[in-house]
Design an enzyme around this catalytic site. Structure first.
Site, short mmCIF file in Angstrom:
data_model
loop_
_atom_site.label_atom_id
_atom_site.label_comp_id
_atom_site.label_asym_id
_atom_site.label_seq_id
_atom_site.Cartn_x
_atom_site.Cartn_y
_atom_site.Cartn_z
N HIS A 168 0.84 -1.20 0.00
CA HIS A 168 0.00 0.00 0.00
C HIS A 168 0.89 1.26 0.00
O HIS A 168 1.27 1.76 1.06
CB HIS A 168 -0.89 0.01 1.24
CG HIS A 168 -1.79 -1.18 1.34
ND1 HIS A 168 -1.33 -2.42 1.72
CD2 HIS A 168 -3.13 -1.31 1.13
CE1 HIS A 168 -2.35 -3.28 1.73
NE2 HIS A 168 -3.44 -2.64 1.37
N PRO B 61 -5.97 -4.85 11.08
CA PRO B 61 -7.42 -4.84 11.26
C PRO B 61 -7.85 -3.43 11.70
O PRO B 61 -7.56 -3.02 12.83
CB PRO B 61 -7.66 -5.88 12.35
CG PRO B 61 -6.46 -6.77 12.30
CD PRO B 61 -5.32 -5.86 11.95
N GLY C 250 -10.82 4.44 7.08
CA GLY C 250 -11.20 3.06 7.38
C GLY C 250 -11.32 2.81 8.86
O GLY C 250 -12.27 2.14 9.32
N ASN D 1 -8.06 11.80 3.53
CA ASN D 1 -7.75 11.87 2.10
C ASN D 1 -8.95 11.60 1.20
O ASN D 1 -8.85 11.68 -0.03
CB ASN D 1 -6.59 10.93 1.74
CG ASN D 1 -6.88 9.48 2.06
OD1 ASN D 1 -8.01 9.01 1.94
ND2 ASN D 1 -5.85 8.74 2.46
N HIS E 262 -4.06 3.14 -3.39
CA HIS E 262 -4.23 2.60 -2.04
C HIS E 262 -3.48 1.29 -1.83
O HIS E 262 -2.63 1.21 -0.96
CB HIS E 262 -5.71 2.38 -1.74
CG HIS E 262 -5.95 1.67 -0.44
ND1 HIS E 262 -5.97 2.32 0.77
CD2 HIS E 262 -6.15 0.36 -0.17
CE1 HIS E 262 -6.17 1.44 1.73
NE2 HIS E 262 -6.29 0.24 1.18
N GLU F 28 -17.91 -4.35 24.10
CA GLU F 28 -17.10 -5.56 24.26
C GLU F 28 -15.83 -5.54 23.40
O GLU F 28 -14.73 -5.86 23.88
CB GLU F 28 -17.93 -6.81 23.93
CG GLU F 28 -19.05 -7.10 24.91
CD GLU F 28 -20.35 -6.40 24.55
OE1 GLU F 28 -21.36 -6.63 25.23
OE2 GLU F 28 -20.36 -5.62 23.55
N HIS G 84 -21.38 -17.02 32.39
CA HIS G 84 -22.61 -17.55 31.79
C HIS G 84 -22.23 -18.42 30.59
O HIS G 84 -22.54 -18.12 29.45
CB HIS G 84 -23.55 -16.41 31.40
CG HIS G 84 -24.02 -15.59 32.57
ND1 HIS G 84 -23.15 -14.93 33.41
CD2 HIS G 84 -25.26 -15.35 33.05
CE1 HIS G 84 -23.84 -14.29 34.35
NE2 HIS G 84 -25.13 -14.54 34.16
N HIS H 278 -28.38 -15.85 24.34
CA HIS H 278 -27.36 -15.65 25.37
C HIS H 278 -26.66 -16.95 25.79
O HIS H 278 -25.71 -16.89 26.58
CB HIS H 278 -28.00 -15.01 26.61
CG HIS H 278 -28.31 -13.56 26.45
ND1 HIS H 278 -29.05 -13.05 25.40
CD2 HIS H 278 -27.96 -12.48 27.20
CE1 HIS H 278 -29.15 -11.74 25.52
NE2 HIS H 278 -28.50 -11.36 26.60
#
Length: 664
Positions: free
Chosen positions: A26, A115, A156, A185, A264, A414, A464, A476
């Site tokens: 990139h 990520p 992103g 950009n 990119h 979370e 749980h 759940h």
């Protein structure tokens, strides 16, 4: 003197040449952020290339990690142990210049990014750790913990939902030493086919102002002096994190591909690279950097001076506060307290003596209560479930928008919570544990994966843990989750059956230095199991013989709440003169690391095996084989009281005994 333009163009040249040679990568982002990087790294970032682990360095996070050649170029040019030969091997097997930055592989890389959104989340964690440690260790006249966290991010990162979670919390907590520089950009991958405004129309400055950030708008990202001035202004902020919005052109300098999606994620091509060299006035062959440019980037002398000055401050601090200085050094080194082993052993013995029948989530809280006083670096939190996860203990002190503390109320975040915990661990000086329901580990999955990839000591508490949670129903009730977590390489997963195994799991998680641990706890009460001293010691091996019988004809392997059922089935089978062995296996990942001799002692060859767990069955086939059987659940649950559900799905002693007889 070398011009700022030449310094920035060195970054552009390295990025486009390395991507071209690898035929992969990139180039656009490094070329577009070159001036921003030059302004930060040459004028503001406190770091020492000779010692990437200097405790009081500023942290730099490249959240838009696809532009990794920006970071590799910065590390190489400023004097880190990253020679040009490694840049020439960009994206090649076993090079130090992986496609995305990897912590532990390349000196100076603070976290693994790629990520999108997780880098800014890690940065929030780093800024949190800095503030908590500063509140705990700094004294009048001795600002020993005093550094900033800088992060680069792009569109992103801002589109990913995790950015909302973590930036909202950062604003609420007033993390004023967090400074983010936004590469605005207006381009993403699909921009070759359409305009980004078709899918991203956020008013980013207003968004961050609503979070409680200070926003510095409309900075020319190609004017290094303007960027530097904005950073200086951001450093003056005392109550809020700061977002600096830098307007840039992706692939800046490339005559045809600048400001296009084509810049990119693909090489520019030989013709465009040649044209770019001419356009920016870079008259040097690939991978050649003039000595004057190297001199303009070299941060070694400046870094050594900064660290030496800090070392002198620390020496003065140590003379006045020797205990605090020793404690900070211990914690930043990741070492446990000197008496930890003895303390943990006493706690485990006391738990065995109490012989309590309670839910393992309550046993977990008791373990925290007993272990935490000896472990001041333990920092907890929950995603709006503290009262259900039972992660709050008597010594918990909430983290607010000033000062320190050791417990974070993350709200319903979370994914953000787990990624923030990863950042705290990466910073050092703390051992984070964070909690939610096991079924919601799905929300956080990629953060768990990143912790495992980075080998970070983070404890994830998931309560749980099965259909045993009852009436909340299949939304759940975890079914596949334990198996999925066990499939993550380098993730230790514990599902204990009682108070002893729960405490042993906590001790193992805290002592583990090469990766994260997931602790899976029950909502419902589980029976205490009696053990010998040798059996208690073997819990730490992940699997052990809990109850044996002479000349056993079969072995029952069980975890968590199903261990009691396995023992009851053993009794039913004994009444029919069928001798069986019961193996408790709270941590398959740990058991699998034991030597072959021990594993064969626990699970001898030649006798049939039946595994019992209130979860998907396929995972257990590697232990029972095709000739064995699994009592599991390969569908979603139902809404009903726990006892009825266990009966309905066949988790009864009678059914387990019947399945055992079926494999004999």
């Amino acid at each position: 003197m070398t011009s700022k333009a030449d310094l920035a163009n060195a970054i552009r040249a390295l990025a486009m040449d390395a991507v071209q040679q690898a035929n992969s990568g990139h180039p656009g982002m490094p070329m577009g952020m070159a001036e921003i990087a030059e302004a930060l790294w040459n004028n503001h970032l406190r770091h020492n290339p000779a010692n990437p682990a200097w405790a009081n360095r500023d942290r730099f996070v490249l959240s838009n990690g696809h532009g990794s050649m920006l970071l590799y170029g910065l590390l190489h040019l400023s004097g880190y142990d990253l020679p040009m030969a490694e840049l020439k091997r960009f994206r090649q097997l076993h090079s130090k210049t992986a496609g995305h930055p990897e912590h532990g592989m390349t000196p100076g890389v603070e976290t693994t990014t790629g990520p999108l959104g997780q880098g800014i989340a890690n940065a929030v964690g780093m800024a949190l750790a800095e503030r908590m440690l500063a509140a705990e260790f700094n004294r009048d006249g001795h600002a020993i913990v005093d550094h900033r966290t800088y992060v680069f991010l792009g569109d992103g990162c801002l589109m990913e939902g995790i950015s909302h979670e973590v930036c909202s919390l950062a604003g609420t907590l007033g993390l004023n030493k967090l400074i983010a520089l936004y590469d605005d950009n207006g381009i993403s991958i699909d921009s070759e086919k359409a305009q980004i405004k078709q899918w991203f129309t956020d008013n980013t400055p207003q968004r961050f102002e609503a979070y409680g950030w200070r926003v510095i708008r409309d900075v020319d990202g190609h004017n290094a002096n303007a960027v530097s001035a904005a950073i200086t202004e951001a450093q003056k902020e005392t109550a809020k994190p700061v977002l600096i919005c830098c307007k840039t052109i992706i692939g800046k300098g490339a005559p045809k591909k600048a400001n296009t999606g084509g810049a990119h994620g693909a090489p520019l091509g030989a013709e465009e690279i040649a044209a770019t060299r001419e356009a920016i006035g870079w008259n040097y062959p690939p991978f050649e950097i003039p000595e004057a440019v190297y001199a303009g980037w070299d941060a070694r002398a400046r870094g050594a001076k900064a660290e030496t000055a800090w070392n002198e401050k620390f020496s003065a601090y140590a003379k006045q506060h020797p205990d605090l200085a020793a404690e900070l050094k211990r914690r930043m080194a990741g070492e446990l307290p000197r008496d930890w082993k003895n303390h943990a052993a006493k706690v485990l013995a006391q738990v065995g003596e109490k012989a309590e029948t309670i839910a393992t989530r309550k046993a977990s809280q008791n373990a925290i209560e007993a272990l935490a006083p000896a472990l001041p670096e333990l920092v907890g939190g929950s995603a709006d479930l503290a009262g259900s996860n039972l992660t709050w203990w008597s010594g918990s002190k909430p983290v607010g928008n000033t000062g320190g503390g050791n417990y974070l109320f993350f709200g319903v975040r979370e994914f953000g919570m787990c990624a923030i915990a990863n950042g705290m661990a990466l910073h050092g000086g703390v051992i984070p544990y964070v909690a939610t329901f096991l079924t919601f580990s799905d929300y956080a999955r990629n953060a768990l994966r990143m912790a495992a990839l980075m080998k970070q000591r983070v404890v994830y508490v998931f309560t749980h843990d099965s259909i045993g949670l009852g009436e909340d129903g299949p939304t759940h009730q975890p079914v596949e989750h334990a198996a999925v977590l066990r499939l993550l390489p380098n993730m230790d997963v514990w599902r204990p059956c009682d108070t002893v195994e729960t405490t042993a799991a906590w001790i193992a998680a805290i002592e583990r230095r090469d990766g994260p641990t997931s602790l899976l706890f029950s909502r419902q009460n589980l029976n205490f199991q009696k053990r010998s001293t040798a059996q208690i010691a073997d819990v730490a091996r992940g699997g052990y013989v809990l109850s044996d019988a002479p000349n056993a004809k079969a072995a029952i392997i069980a975890t968590g709440s199903e261990v009691t059922l396995a023992l009851e089935a053993q009794k039913l089978l004994a009444a029919e003169n069928i001798a069986t062995r019961v193996v408790s296996m709270p941590a398959t990942t740990v058991f699998d690391r034991q030597d072959a001799e021990y594993r064969a002692q626990v699970l001898p060859k030649g006798i049939p095996r039946v595994a019992v767990e209130a979860g998907v069955s396929d995972f257990w086939r590697k232990y029972v084989g095709l000739e064995g059987a699994v009592v599991g659940i390969d569908r979603y649950g139902e809404s009903a009281p726990a006892g009825e559900l266990f009966n309905y799905f066949g988790f009864t002693a009678a059914n387990i005994a019947s399945v055992v007889k079926g494999v004999l």
